[in-house]
Motif scaffolding. Structure first.
Motif, short mmCIF file in Angstrom:
data_model
loop_
_atom_site.label_atom_id
_atom_site.label_comp_id
_atom_site.label_asym_id
_atom_site.label_seq_id
_atom_site.Cartn_x
_atom_site.Cartn_y
_atom_site.Cartn_z
N THR A 50 0.83 -1.21 0.00
CA THR A 50 0.00 0.00 0.00
C THR A 50 0.87 1.26 0.00
O THR A 50 0.65 2.17 -0.80
CB THR A 50 -0.95 0.01 1.21
OG1 THR A 50 -1.79 -1.15 1.15
CG2 THR A 50 -1.81 1.25 1.24
N LEU A 53 2.50 1.76 -3.37
CA LEU A 53 1.59 2.31 -4.38
C LEU A 53 1.31 3.79 -4.15
O LEU A 53 1.21 4.56 -5.10
CB LEU A 53 0.29 1.50 -4.41
CG LEU A 53 0.43 0.12 -5.03
CD1 LEU A 53 -0.78 -0.75 -4.72
CD2 LEU A 53 0.66 0.22 -6.54
N LYS A 77 -3.24 0.06 -12.44
CA LYS A 77 -3.47 -1.37 -12.59
C LYS A 77 -2.21 -2.10 -13.03
O LYS A 77 -1.83 -3.13 -12.46
CB LYS A 77 -4.60 -1.60 -13.60
CG LYS A 77 -4.95 -3.04 -13.83
CD LYS A 77 -6.10 -3.16 -14.81
CE LYS A 77 -6.43 -4.61 -15.12
NZ LYS A 77 -7.56 -4.71 -16.06
N TYR A 80 0.23 -2.10 -10.06
CA TYR A 80 -0.23 -3.00 -9.00
C TYR A 80 0.01 -4.46 -9.38
O TYR A 80 0.57 -5.22 -8.59
CB TYR A 80 -1.71 -2.74 -8.72
CG TYR A 80 -2.36 -3.70 -7.77
CD1 TYR A 80 -1.99 -3.73 -6.42
CD2 TYR A 80 -3.36 -4.56 -8.19
CE1 TYR A 80 -2.60 -4.61 -5.54
CE2 TYR A 80 -3.97 -5.45 -7.31
CZ TYR A 80 -3.59 -5.47 -5.99
OH TYR A 80 -4.18 -6.34 -5.11
N CYS A 100 -8.64 -5.39 -9.22
CA CYS A 100 -8.61 -4.38 -10.28
C CYS A 100 -9.95 -4.29 -11.00
O CYS A 100 -10.43 -3.18 -11.29
CB CYS A 100 -7.49 -4.68 -11.27
SG CYS A 100 -5.85 -4.38 -10.60
#
Length: 108
Positions: A50, A53, A77, A80, A100
């Motif tokens: 987390t 990101l 996306k 990730y 996603c």
């Protein structure tokens, strides 16, 4: 890759960390993708996926500092899913794709 390595050294960052990113990403001398190198580098200074990101979004956003660090969903996306396969091997690719799809259908 020499260009990136020279910049890394110029910032007085530990060369061992650079080597860790290169190894983790399985980067070749003439094949280094910024969209993969930068998130792996962020993962080295983050406590979890987390936080990684969040840092990636902060680097890539066009929003001013202090605002939400928004990026295009396709970029989020791709990042990730890449990080799931590289640093968070406990999460299945199927689960990550389901996440996603949920985000894309309900939040984008």
């Amino acid at each position: 890759m020499n260009f990136i390595k020279d910049k890394w050294k110029g910032l007085n960052l530990p060369i061992e960390k650079f080597n860790d990113v290169v190894r983790l990403g399985n980067f070749q001398p003439n094949d280094v993708s910024w969209s993969k190198f930068m998130p792996l580098t962020c993962s080295l200074i983050s406590k979890d996926l987390t936080e990684t990101l969040v840092k990636v979004c902060e680097v890539l956003t066009a929003d001013p500092p202090g605002a939400n660090a928004r990026i295009k969903f396709d970029i989020f996306k791709e990042t990730y899913l890449y990080l799931i396969t590289q640093i968070d091997k406990s999460t299945s690719r199927k689960y990550a794709e389901d996440v996603c799809n949920y985000l894309e259908n309900n939040w984008v």
